[in-house]
Design a protein around this motif. Sequence first.
Motif, PDB file in Angstrom:
ATOM      1  N   ASP A  27      -1.042   7.965  35.356  1.00  0.00           N
ATOM      2  CA  ASP A  27      -2.218   7.827  36.216  1.00  0.00           C
ATOM      3  C   ASP A  27      -3.097   9.078  36.111  1.00  0.00           C
ATOM      4  OD1 ASP A  27      -3.825   6.585  38.177  1.00  0.00           O
ATOM      5  OD2 ASP A  27      -2.844   7.717  39.791  1.00  0.00           O
ATOM      6  N   PRO A  31      -4.384   8.181  31.382  1.00  0.00           N
ATOM      7  CA  PRO A  31      -4.677   6.796  31.783  1.00  0.00           C
ATOM      8  C   PRO A  31      -4.698   5.839  30.597  1.00  0.00           C
ATOM      9  CG  PRO A  31      -6.194   8.323  32.843  1.00  0.00           C
ATOM     10  CD  PRO A  31      -5.403   9.127  31.860  1.00  0.00           C
TER      11      PRO A  31
ATOM     12  N   ALA B 417      -4.185   5.949  49.802  1.00  0.00           N
ATOM     13  CA  ALA B 417      -5.639   6.075  49.659  1.00  0.00           C
ATOM     14  C   ALA B 417      -6.014   7.544  49.449  1.00  0.00           C
ATOM     15  CB  ALA B 417      -6.340   5.514  50.886  1.00  0.00           C
ATOM     16  N   ARG B 420      -4.823   8.729  46.006  1.00  0.00           N
ATOM     17  CA  ARG B 420      -5.666   8.295  44.874  1.00  0.00           C
ATOM     18  C   ARG B 420      -6.889   9.174  44.761  1.00  0.00           C
ATOM     19  NH1 ARG B 420      -5.515   3.094  46.913  1.00  0.00           N
ATOM     20  NH2 ARG B 420      -7.762   3.268  47.164  1.00  0.00           N
ATOM     21  N   ALA B 423      -5.753  12.721  43.660  1.00  0.00           N
ATOM     22  CA  ALA B 423      -5.300  12.733  42.275  1.00  0.00           C
ATOM     23  C   ALA B 423      -6.505  12.621  41.336  1.00  0.00           C
ATOM     24  CB  ALA B 423      -4.329  11.582  42.027  1.00  0.00           C
ATOM     25  N   ALA B 427      -7.473  15.363  38.696  1.00  0.00           N
ATOM     26  CA  ALA B 427      -7.461  15.036  37.272  1.00  0.00           C
ATOM     27  C   ALA B 427      -8.810  15.368  36.636  1.00  0.00           C
ATOM     28  CB  ALA B 427      -7.123  13.558  37.077  1.00  0.00           C
ATOM     29  N   GLU B 459      -6.968  13.313  30.857  1.00  0.00           N
ATOM     30  CA  GLU B 459      -8.077  12.746  30.084  1.00  0.00           C
ATOM     31  C   GLU B 459      -9.363  12.678  30.897  1.00  0.00           C
ATOM     32  OE1 GLU B 459      -5.908   9.648  27.032  1.00  0.00           O
ATOM     33  OE2 GLU B 459      -6.178   9.000  29.096  1.00  0.00           O
ATOM     34  N   ALA B 461     -10.868  10.833  34.722  1.00  0.00           N
ATOM     35  CA  ALA B 461     -10.573  10.076  35.935  1.00  0.00           C
ATOM     36  C   ALA B 461      -9.197   9.424  35.808  1.00  0.00           C
ATOM     37  CB  ALA B 461     -11.634   9.005  36.155  1.00  0.00           C
ATOM     38  N   THR B 462      -8.521   9.243  36.949  1.00  0.00           N
ATOM     39  CA  THR B 462      -7.181   8.645  36.902  1.00  0.00           C
ATOM     40  C   THR B 462      -7.250   7.191  36.467  1.00  0.00           C
ATOM     41  OG1 THR B 462      -7.346   7.919  39.191  1.00  0.00           O
ATOM     42  CG2 THR B 462      -6.321  10.070  38.800  1.00  0.00           C
ATOM     43  N   PHE B 463      -6.099   6.682  36.087  1.00  0.00           N
ATOM     44  CA  PHE B 463      -6.026   5.272  35.708  1.00  0.00           C
ATOM     45  C   PHE B 463      -6.478   4.396  36.873  1.00  0.00           C
ATOM     46  CE2 PHE B 463      -3.923   1.182  35.716  1.00  0.00           C
ATOM     47  CZ  PHE B 463      -4.254   0.701  34.463  1.00  0.00           C
ATOM     48  N   GLN B 464      -5.962   4.700  38.058  1.00  0.00           N
ATOM     49  CA  GLN B 464      -6.287   3.825  39.194  1.00  0.00           C
ATOM     50  C   GLN B 464      -7.773   3.831  39.483  1.00  0.00           C
ATOM     51  OE1 GLN B 464      -3.398   3.153  42.429  1.00  0.00           O
ATOM     52  NE2 GLN B 464      -2.528   5.132  41.823  1.00  0.00           N
ATOM     53  N   GLN B 466     -10.208   4.432  37.302  1.00  0.00           N
ATOM     54  CA  GLN B 466     -10.891   3.693  36.239  1.00  0.00           C
ATOM     55  C   GLN B 466     -10.683   2.185  36.392  1.00  0.00           C
ATOM     56  OE1 GLN B 466     -10.590   5.108  32.134  1.00  0.00           O
ATOM     57  NE2 GLN B 466      -9.561   6.953  32.868  1.00  0.00           N
ATOM     58  N   TRP B 467      -9.483   1.815  36.749  1.00  0.00           N
ATOM     59  CA  TRP B 467      -9.157   0.393  36.884  1.00  0.00           C
ATOM     60  C   TRP B 467      -9.996  -0.248  37.995  1.00  0.00           C
ATOM     61  CZ3 TRP B 467      -6.441  -3.194  34.299  1.00  0.00           C
ATOM     62  CH2 TRP B 467      -6.088  -4.374  34.979  1.00  0.00           C
ATOM     63  N   ARG B 468     -10.117   0.475  39.085  1.00  0.00           N
ATOM     64  CA  ARG B 468     -10.908  -0.027  40.192  1.00  0.00           C
ATOM     65  C   ARG B 468     -12.367  -0.164  39.809  1.00  0.00           C
ATOM     66  NH1 ARG B 468      -8.409   0.421  45.174  1.00  0.00           N
ATOM     67  NH2 ARG B 468      -6.249   0.510  44.523  1.00  0.00           N
ATOM     68  N   ARG B 470     -13.492  -0.611  36.935  1.00  0.00           N
ATOM     69  CA  ARG B 470     -13.619  -1.680  35.957  1.00  0.00           C
ATOM     70  C   ARG B 470     -13.545  -3.055  36.612  1.00  0.00           C
ATOM     71  NH1 ARG B 470     -10.373  -0.971  30.422  1.00  0.00           N
ATOM     72  NH2 ARG B 470     -11.460   1.011  30.623  1.00  0.00           N
ATOM     73  N   ARG B 475      -9.008  -3.376  47.018  1.00  0.00           N
ATOM     74  CA  ARG B 475      -7.761  -3.377  47.752  1.00  0.00           C
ATOM     75  C   ARG B 475      -7.284  -1.997  48.134  1.00  0.00           C
ATOM     76  NH1 ARG B 475      -2.242  -6.545  46.283  1.00  0.00           N
ATOM     77  NH2 ARG B 475      -1.003  -4.674  46.602  1.00  0.00           N
TER      78      ARG B 475
END
Lengths: 268, 475
Positions: A27, A31, B417, B420, B423, B427, B459, B461-464, B466-468, B470, B475
């Motif tokens: 995360d 990512p 929350a 996220r 993090a 990041a 890298e 922004a976090t995965f979460q 970026q996923w949001r 996208r 949620r």
Amino acid sequence: MNATAASEGPTRTSQPRVGLFVTCLVDIIRPSVGFAAVKLLEDAGCKVIVPSQTCCGQPAYNSGDRATAKTLALQAIEAFEDCDYVVAPSGSCGGMLVKHYPDLFAGEPDLAERAERFAEKSHELVSFLVDVLGVQKVAARYDGTVAYHDSCAGLRELGVKTQPRRLLAGVEGLTLVELDQAETCCGFGGLFAAKYGELSNAIVARKADDIRGAKADTVLAGDLGCLLNMVGKLQREGSAVKARHVAEILAGMADGPAIGESQKGPRQ
Amino acid sequence: MNEVATSAHFKENAHEALTDARLQGALGFSRNFVGRRAAAVARLPEFDALRDSARAIKDHTLAHLDLYLEAYERKVRESGGEVHYAQDAEEARQIVIDLCRSMGAMSVTKGKSMISEEIGLNHALEAAGIEAVETDLGEYIIQLRGETPSHIIAPAIHLTAKDVEQEFRKAHRDLPPDRSLAEPEQLLSEARQVLRAKFLAADVGITGANFLIAETGTSIIVTNEGNGDLTQILPQAHIVIASIEKVVPTLEDAAQLLRVLARSATGQDASVYTTLSTGPRRPHDPDGPRAYHVVLLDNGRSAMLGGEFEDMLRCIRCGACMNHCPVYQAVGGHAYGWVYPGPMGAVLTPSLIGVAEGGQLPNASTFCGRCEEVCPVRIPLPNMMRHWREREFERRLSPAPLRYGLGFWAFFASRPALYRLGADLAARAMRLAGRGKGRFSWLPFAGGWTRYRDLAAPEGATFQSQWRARSGAVR
Ligand code: SF4
């Protein structure tokens, strides 16, 4: 460099809902491994969802802080309640979900049962693709010689050994070589790497020797923690060997910088 | 008092070991055991099934330990021997010294025994004016050097043949100075030659025991040199010192355990000598001791029964866990600071000498799990090390930075929350900080890492996050 995973597993009437347990290291630090996992799962016919999540609790659990570990375990169990499966691109976090959550609640019947049900639907990514979804081959390409390091928890807690090798064997352009000591720990061990830095360094130094000896240009593993440790050592020693999570290769998403490489650096 | 421990200084000990070039050269040998065990296991398809029965034998015995100890004691008495119970190291030493004195013994030969190390017997004998001579080659060498064993089955594994040659030249001054000691066989035969006189002069022979058989009152030792036989046959008295969990019900059980013991230890199908001794010499026996004593040591073991460390009492002291341990391989046995090194030592040491002294050891593990994977009696060693960490944490014995660090992290990790958000900010900030190289060669608060290794930068922004972005998820 596109990959399409062909699932030859049993045809399903409905798409399995797979919750991606992205893991805190992926995360925050990489990512792109999460997106590679999503691609592999979607290509194999899954509906991927990403519930709001933090950490599996392993750092607390392994530091003796059982109370915090339980809080985080319950949080994860609740967050993934409505998923058919929970999949993590990590054998270490996967092992936590599968093996240690039930242990954490032993003696608390209701919670233990919930943890047990959660454990049953939880998997490490590559073994999930092969063992559960029946994926035989991914249509990816990677031009290079790679060595696969067996991360300890994936190997010993979850039996991840042949699955990544089987899928890697089908990647075009890829040559797989074996490390002399593929099953020997890299010395990461979570907080161990920082708490016992000198000792951890001595262990990873030997792993780095092994990797160089195998004449691979890229080292792969299924756990970002081990990869950070191994490549951190290789880079400190001035080695040009690259490190990638196995999912990046299998998903055909290895065109960005490798782990710890310059983001403006040479692209493959 | 037990042997003096430096386990609380594991980190410093490990540092010394890692920077000792001679030791690092010698340690390579222990890794040979790994391949040998693997080959032995490959030759025996039923090995894993044997491990299951080995485990079952030990579990059954531990569940009825009092009964089997009584049965064993009865049989020893019936065969003319005597059994002495020792609560702790002090009592055990006293019993042995009293026995030696009552027989007027001036000189004692000893087979290899970890219990002897655990109770610090040699020092006590010397202090009582009794000469104690180790007859196992490895033990003999470290006795000359005034050291403790660095491995439970290969006590001098931290030494090279060159080190041993030097030691022998120093100790055996009456032998010709120009003799050749270049070959290991020459070292062995010189030790034999020196020890022969000691064997013949000894009043008492002391051995350990790999197993005690309840059905017959027999003790079993396995050796590769045969020194144990001479130790227990030649003197007028044989004293066996063993801890209580060494008892097994039957000879058949011991035979099963022996099948996994040697294979796990050295990769041999069986040790060269397996010696059974039952009581003193009988009227028609051509040789053997006239007196036979067994000292049974508890030293904290009965307190482990029924608790979370009971599984540890299954240990048959094969050494496989340390042979396969990345930490042991890196630092050797002395760094562990007490009698038992490696994973089994990391669990046992805090049980036997307390968590305040031995607590570092269960922390110094990557939890790679290889010890459990190879343990012939399937002891869940990492789990038990974790139990020790839990006890330390509960008793607030863990280092303060670790406790506060965990608390700080747990605060965020249990608030998704907030986590996220934090993090993602962290990041992104770290990506900026690490820009250019894509990694850090130094980071504050991560010196334990960055002193030796680079650390990849995030890298972005976090995965979460970026996923949001996208998927537009809310949620
Ligand atoms: S813990 Fe297991 S592997 Fe280690 S010495 Fe004991 S029996 Fe052998």
